[in-house]
Design a protein around this motif. Structure first.
Motif, PDB file in Angstrom:
ATOM      1  N   LEU A  66      -4.782 -39.535 -34.866  1.00 12.01           N
ATOM      2  CA  LEU A  66      -3.393 -39.123 -34.738  1.00 12.01           C
ATOM      3  C   LEU A  66      -2.471 -40.256 -34.321  1.00 12.01           C
ATOM      4  CD1 LEU A  66      -4.842 -36.329 -34.979  1.00 12.01           C
ATOM      5  CD2 LEU A  66      -2.754 -35.484 -33.949  1.00 12.01           C
ATOM      6  N   SER A  67      -3.036 -41.430 -34.067  1.00  6.12           N
ATOM      7  CA  SER A  67      -2.192 -42.601 -33.837  1.00  6.12           C
ATOM      8  C   SER A  67      -1.634 -43.116 -35.164  1.00  6.12           C
ATOM      9  CB  SER A  67      -2.984 -43.710 -33.131  1.00  6.12           C
ATOM     10  OG  SER A  67      -3.954 -44.275 -33.999  1.00  6.12           O
ATOM     11  N   GLN A  68      -2.168 -42.595 -36.265  1.00  5.65           N
ATOM     12  CA  GLN A  68      -1.711 -42.957 -37.603  1.00  5.65           C
ATOM     13  C   GLN A  68      -0.595 -42.012 -38.028  1.00  5.65           C
ATOM     14  OE1 GLN A  68      -3.126 -45.734 -39.206  1.00  5.65           O
ATOM     15  NE2 GLN A  68      -3.839 -45.797 -37.076  1.00  5.65           N
ATOM     16  N   PRO A  69       0.347 -42.490 -38.842  1.00  3.01           N
ATOM     17  CA  PRO A  69       1.366 -41.575 -39.362  1.00  3.01           C
ATOM     18  C   PRO A  69       0.719 -40.518 -40.244  1.00  3.01           C
ATOM     19  CG  PRO A  69       1.485 -43.714 -40.466  1.00  3.01           C
ATOM     20  CD  PRO A  69       0.470 -43.840 -39.369  1.00  3.01           C
ATOM     21  N   GLU A  70       1.406 -39.411 -40.416  1.00  3.11           N
ATOM     22  CA  GLU A  70       0.863 -38.348 -41.263  1.00  3.11           C
ATOM     23  C   GLU A  70       0.541 -38.924 -42.631  1.00  3.11           C
ATOM     24  OE1 GLU A  70       1.857 -33.751 -42.483  1.00  3.11           O
ATOM     25  OE2 GLU A  70       3.017 -34.763 -40.952  1.00  3.11           O
ATOM     26  N   GLY A  71      -0.646 -38.609 -43.121  1.00  7.09           N
ATOM     27  CA  GLY A  71      -1.095 -39.141 -44.399  1.00  7.09           C
ATOM     28  C   GLY A  71      -1.826 -40.467 -44.252  1.00  7.09           C
ATOM     29  N   GLY A  72      -1.818 -41.014 -43.037  1.00  9.77           N
ATOM     30  CA  GLY A  72      -2.539 -42.267 -42.799  1.00  9.77           C
ATOM     31  C   GLY A  72      -4.022 -41.989 -42.623  1.00  9.77           C
ATOM     32  N   ARG A  73      -4.824 -42.866 -43.119  1.00  7.54           N
ATOM     33  CA  ARG A  73      -6.263 -42.688 -42.997  1.00  7.54           C
ATOM     34  C   ARG A  73      -6.886 -43.970 -42.468  1.00  7.54           C
ATOM     35  NH1 ARG A  73      -8.373 -42.760 -49.289  1.00  7.54           N
ATOM     36  NH2 ARG A  73      -7.668 -44.870 -49.737  1.00  7.54           N
ATOM     37  N   LEU A  74      -8.062 -43.814 -41.897  1.00  6.78           N
ATOM     38  CA  LEU A  74      -8.770 -44.958 -41.336  1.00  6.78           C
ATOM     39  C   LEU A  74     -10.133 -45.079 -41.992  1.00  6.78           C
ATOM     40  CD1 LEU A  74      -7.974 -44.447 -37.544  1.00  6.78           C
ATOM     41  CD2 LEU A  74      -6.966 -46.132 -39.083  1.00  6.78           C
ATOM     42  N   ALA A  75     -10.592 -46.290 -42.149  1.00  9.82           N
ATOM     43  CA  ALA A  75     -11.916 -46.537 -42.698  1.00  9.82           C
ATOM     44  C   ALA A  75     -12.963 -46.108 -41.671  1.00  9.82           C
ATOM     45  CB  ALA A  75     -12.083 -48.012 -43.041  1.00  9.82           C
ATOM     46  N   TYR A  76     -14.027 -45.513 -42.171  1.00  8.50           N
ATOM     47  CA  TYR A  76     -15.127 -45.056 -41.320  1.00  8.50           C
ATOM     48  C   TYR A  76     -15.618 -46.190 -40.424  1.00  8.50           C
ATOM     49  CZ  TYR A  76     -19.791 -43.276 -40.134  1.00  8.50           C
ATOM     50  OH  TYR A  76     -20.912 -42.874 -39.468  1.00  8.50           O
ATOM     51  N   GLY A  77     -15.805 -47.374 -40.997  1.00 11.47           N
ATOM     52  CA  GLY A  77     -16.294 -48.521 -40.226  1.00 11.47           C
ATOM     53  C   GLY A  77     -15.343 -48.914 -39.113  1.00 11.47           C
ATOM     54  N   ILE A 103     -12.738 -36.073 -44.948  1.00  8.91           N
ATOM     55  CA  ILE A 103     -13.467 -37.308 -45.217  1.00  8.91           C
ATOM     56  C   ILE A 103     -13.485 -37.497 -46.728  1.00  8.91           C
ATOM     57  CG2 ILE A 103     -15.698 -38.474 -45.040  1.00  8.91           C
ATOM     58  CD1 ILE A 103     -16.214 -36.630 -42.566  1.00  8.91           C
ATOM     59  N   THR A 104     -13.051 -38.656 -47.173  1.00 10.24           N
ATOM     60  CA  THR A 104     -13.070 -38.945 -48.609  1.00 10.24           C
ATOM     61  C   THR A 104     -13.881 -40.208 -48.842  1.00 10.24           C
ATOM     62  OG1 THR A 104     -10.971 -40.134 -48.432  1.00 10.24           O
ATOM     63  CG2 THR A 104     -10.859 -37.838 -49.111  1.00 10.24           C
ATOM     64  N   LYS A 105     -14.537 -40.231 -49.992  1.00 13.74           N
ATOM     65  CA  LYS A 105     -15.347 -41.396 -50.366  1.00 13.74           C
ATOM     66  C   LYS A 105     -14.828 -41.910 -51.696  1.00 13.74           C
ATOM     67  CE  LYS A 105     -19.357 -39.644 -47.958  1.00 13.74           C
ATOM     68  NZ  LYS A 105     -19.991 -40.628 -47.133  1.00 13.74           N
ATOM     69  N   GLU A 106     -14.758 -43.210 -51.807  1.00 14.13           N
ATOM     70  CA  GLU A 106     -14.312 -43.829 -53.051  1.00 14.13           C
ATOM     71  C   GLU A 106     -14.993 -45.186 -53.185  1.00 14.13           C
ATOM     72  OE1 GLU A 106     -10.221 -46.057 -51.828  1.00 14.13           O
ATOM     73  OE2 GLU A 106     -10.068 -43.901 -52.135  1.00 14.13           O
ATOM     74  N   PHE A 107     -14.861 -45.775 -54.344  1.00 10.78           N
ATOM     75  CA  PHE A 107     -15.409 -47.104 -54.580  1.00 10.78           C
ATOM     76  C   PHE A 107     -14.258 -48.079 -54.752  1.00 10.78           C
ATOM     77  CE2 PHE A 107     -19.097 -44.605 -55.493  1.00 10.78           C
ATOM     78  CZ  PHE A 107     -20.156 -45.418 -55.085  1.00 10.78           C
ATOM     79  N   ARG A 108     -14.375 -49.214 -54.075  1.00 12.46           N
ATOM     80  CA  ARG A 108     -13.426 -50.316 -54.238  1.00 12.46           C
ATOM     81  C   ARG A 108     -14.251 -51.562 -54.541  1.00 12.46           C
ATOM     82  NH1 ARG A 108      -8.621 -50.191 -49.814  1.00 12.46           N
ATOM     83  NH2 ARG A 108      -7.451 -48.553 -50.835  1.00 12.46           N
ATOM     84  N   ASP A 109     -13.937 -52.179 -55.639  1.00 11.95           N
ATOM     85  CA  ASP A 109     -14.702 -53.362 -56.056  1.00 11.95           C
ATOM     86  C   ASP A 109     -16.200 -53.071 -56.042  1.00 11.95           C
ATOM     87  OD1 ASP A 109     -12.329 -54.841 -56.311  1.00 11.95           O
ATOM     88  OD2 ASP A 109     -12.370 -55.352 -54.179  1.00 11.95           O
ATOM     89  N   ARG A 130     -17.869 -51.177 -54.266  1.00 19.18           N
ATOM     90  CA  ARG A 130     -18.436 -50.912 -52.950  1.00 19.18           C
ATOM     91  C   ARG A 130     -17.947 -49.548 -52.462  1.00 19.18           C
ATOM     92  NH1 ARG A 130     -19.077 -55.970 -49.224  1.00 19.18           N
ATOM     93  NH2 ARG A 130     -20.059 -57.345 -50.722  1.00 19.18           N
ATOM     94  N   PRO A 131     -18.846 -48.771 -51.891  1.00 18.47           N
ATOM     95  CA  PRO A 131     -18.415 -47.470 -51.387  1.00 18.47           C
ATOM     96  C   PRO A 131     -17.573 -47.630 -50.128  1.00 18.47           C
ATOM     97  CG  PRO A 131     -20.723 -47.846 -50.867  1.00 18.47           C
ATOM     98  CD  PRO A 131     -20.279 -48.999 -51.700  1.00 18.47           C
ATOM     99  N   ARG A 132     -16.535 -46.830 -50.032  1.00 13.11           N
ATOM    100  CA  ARG A 132     -15.678 -46.794 -48.841  1.00 13.11           C
ATOM    101  C   ARG A 132     -15.531 -45.339 -48.414  1.00 13.11           C
ATOM    102  NH1 ARG A 132     -12.813 -51.552 -46.832  1.00 13.11           N
ATOM    103  NH2 ARG A 132     -11.743 -49.918 -45.710  1.00 13.11           N
ATOM    104  N   THR A 133     -15.614 -45.111 -47.132  1.00 14.93           N
ATOM    105  CA  THR A 133     -15.421 -43.772 -46.588  1.00 14.93           C
ATOM    106  C   THR A 133     -14.177 -43.808 -45.715  1.00 14.93           C
ATOM    107  OG1 THR A 133     -17.800 -43.368 -46.607  1.00 14.93           O
ATOM    108  CG2 THR A 133     -16.469 -41.938 -45.206  1.00 14.93           C
ATOM    109  N   TRP A 134     -13.290 -42.838 -45.955  1.00 16.98           N
ATOM    110  CA  TRP A 134     -12.025 -42.753 -45.235  1.00 16.98           C
ATOM    111  C   TRP A 134     -11.981 -41.460 -44.432  1.00 16.98           C
ATOM    112  CZ3 TRP A 134      -9.090 -47.000 -45.437  1.00 16.98           C
ATOM    113  CH2 TRP A 134      -9.276 -47.870 -46.503  1.00 16.98           C
ATOM    114  N   VAL A 135     -11.316 -41.518 -43.298  1.00 26.46           N
ATOM    115  CA  VAL A 135     -11.175 -40.360 -42.425  1.00 26.46           C
ATOM    116  C   VAL A 135      -9.688 -40.161 -42.165  1.00 26.46           C
ATOM    117  CG1 VAL A 135     -11.841 -39.351 -40.225  1.00 26.46           C
ATOM    118  CG2 VAL A 135     -13.366 -41.002 -41.332  1.00 26.46           C
ATOM    119  N   GLU A 136      -9.238 -38.908 -42.295  1.00 27.89           N
ATOM    120  CA  GLU A 136      -7.816 -38.611 -42.129  1.00 27.89           C
ATOM    121  C   GLU A 136      -7.648 -37.253 -41.448  1.00 27.89           C
ATOM    122  OE1 GLU A 136      -3.985 -37.672 -45.015  1.00 27.89           O
ATOM    123  OE2 GLU A 136      -5.759 -38.651 -45.852  1.00 27.89           O
ATOM    124  N   ALA A 137      -6.748 -37.189 -40.490  1.00 28.85           N
ATOM    125  CA  ALA A 137      -6.440 -35.914 -39.838  1.00 28.85           C
ATOM    126  C   ALA A 137      -5.667 -35.028 -40.809  1.00 28.85           C
ATOM    127  CB  ALA A 137      -5.608 -36.141 -38.576  1.00 28.85           C
TER     128      ALA A 137
END
Length: 104
Positions: free
Chosen positions: A25-36, A64-70, A72-79
């Protein structure tokens, strides 16, 4: 439960989940953070973080969303909006509880 009793959401109140929600919740609405990033910022093991994220996800407080970038798998977390509302209610109830605490 007594009338007017302050109830804190146990899903959020657990210390690790409270830290996760505070960070998200320190992120603006719609902001997400990388799992790592979340794992490193909170100094949690992968298994511990995943367990708490699943609990918050089941409650509808984050997604929780997962996607590939270059390739490589990336996992994102968003409120979620529901998570933001639940956290706001949690804070209101905590403030009420603190307001009722006897002063030393």
């Amino acid at each position: 439960m007594t009338p007017g009793a302050v109830v804190l959401d146990e899903t959020i109140h657990q210390p690790t989940r409270l830290r996760i929600m505070t960070l998200l919740l320190s992120q603006p609405e719609g902001g997400r953070l990388a799992y790592g990033f979340v794992q490193g910022a909170l100094d949690l093991t992968g298994g511990n973080l995943t367990t708490h994220l699943r609990r918050l996800e089941r409650a509808g407080f984050l997604v929780i969303t997962k996607e590939f970038r270059d390739r490589r798998p990336r996992t994102w977390v968003e409120a979620t909006a529901a998570g933001r509302r639940a956290f706001a209610v949690y804070l209101e109830n905590l403030e009420r509880a603190l307001g009722r605490a006897p002063r030393a």
